[in-house]
Design a protein around this motif. Structure first.
Motif: not given
Length: 326
Positions: A33-57
């Motif tokens: 659900g990371f979508y349509r927001n004002g973020a300019t930089v995104l950093r993910l930790p090493e624990t992340i194993r899954e990204i579900n239809y996100t970082i969108h628009d």
């Protein structure tokens, strides 16, 4: 789990968060659900194993740093300012449509990435270079609408190429095909009107659809595109269905010699399916294929031999490099 529109600036996802349900800190293993927001930089930790239809628009997003444990990528789409998003070395699969609609100038496949879905990496209008690593299966339309791409090297590992893979790559000039047979769909290079050179290292012609050259588009160069083939196979290609539509020339006219002018102290040349390296001292010498994938390394004095598939390889040491045909 993010909610569109609430973020701004630089966002770093934490490794753990406090769970009221469990009354303790828990690992963050997925984002959604990371979508349509004002973020300019995104950093993910090493624990992340899954990204579900996100970082969108995300219209303002410029940089994304995925974690190095990620094996499947099912996110990142339609972020028109995203120009930095290195693919993790652990990545094995990219799902349908993802990594499309971005502002990337360069894409380099990590060595474990062997399968990509439909429409992946498409609509990257700023993309100038593409290194496909060890790609095995490419889905339909996975590289279409790359208007600035000028060259593509299909790796020796490739087994399946989907329909419409390189459609509308308007500036594409040079295509290198693998030496082992692959099926080239009839709609694979539609509207690529500036193709000037094809190179293939197969000694015996495999099937090539004779209508493909007509489908590439209008405004073709006055002369038929040049097809470089192994020197001893010129007559075979001149008589082969499909291939005979090209201006067939021997590999020796391509500007890459089987034995190139070598730097002082070491040499590399192709001999009967092997790359032979000779060095007068201990030094590191690295071998890469045209997609940029590392193929071999020599660190010994004297002679080293590496069996390789037919093709052109870049051999480099201490900033000096040569191209060698095997």
């Amino acid at each position: 789990r993010g909610i569109g529109g609430i973020y701004g600036g630089e966002v770093t996802v934490r490794r753990t968060i406090f769970s009221h349900w469990f009354s303790k800190e828990v690992e963050v293993v997925a984002i959604d659900g990371f979508y349509r927001n004002g973020a300019t930089v995104l950093r993910l930790p090493e624990t992340i194993r899954e990204i579900n239809y996100t970082i969108h628009d995300c219209k303002l997003l410029e940089e994304v740093y995925l974690n190095d444990n990620l094996k499947e990528l099912n996110g990142v789409i339609d972020c028109p300012k995203l120009s930095i998003c290195p693919l993790p070395q652990s990545l094995e699969y990219v799902g349908d449509q993802f990594m499309s609609g971005l502002a990337l100038k360069n894409i380099e496949f990590p060595p474990l990435l062997t399968t990509i879905g439909n429409k992946t990496f498409s609509r990257n209008y700023s993309l100038e270079t593409l290194s496909l690593g060890n790609l095995v299966v490419a889905g339909d339309s996975c590289f279409n609408n790359l208007p600035l791409l000028k060259e593509v090297v299909l790796p020796e590992t490739l087994e399946a190429l989907g329909d419409g893979c390189f459609n509308y790559c308007w500036l594409l000039e040079r295509i290198t095909l693998p030496s082992r047979p692959i099926e080239i769909p009839k709609s694979c290079f539609v509207q690529c009107p500036n193709v000037k050179e094809l190179t293939i290292y197969a000694e015996n012609p495999y099937d090539f659809p004779d209508y493909l050259i007509k489908l590439m588009g209008f405004g073709y160069p006055e002369d038929d595109p040049i097809l470089y083939v192994p020197d001893g196979s010129v007559d075979l290609y001149k008589e082969a269905q499909g291939w005979k539509n090209f201006n067939v020339r021997p590999m020796s006219e391509s500007g890459v010699d089987s034995v190139a002018a070598m730097p002082k102290g070491w040499s590399a040349n192709g001999e009967s399916g092997k790359l032979v390296i000779k060095s007068d001292s201990r030094r590191r010498i690295d071998v890469y294929d045209l997609s940029g994938a590392a193929m071999a390394t020599s660190t010994r004095e004297g002679k080293s031999e590496f069996p390789l598939r037919p093709g052109v390889y870049t051999v480099t040491s201490n900033g000096e490099s040569v191209k060698v045909v095997v």
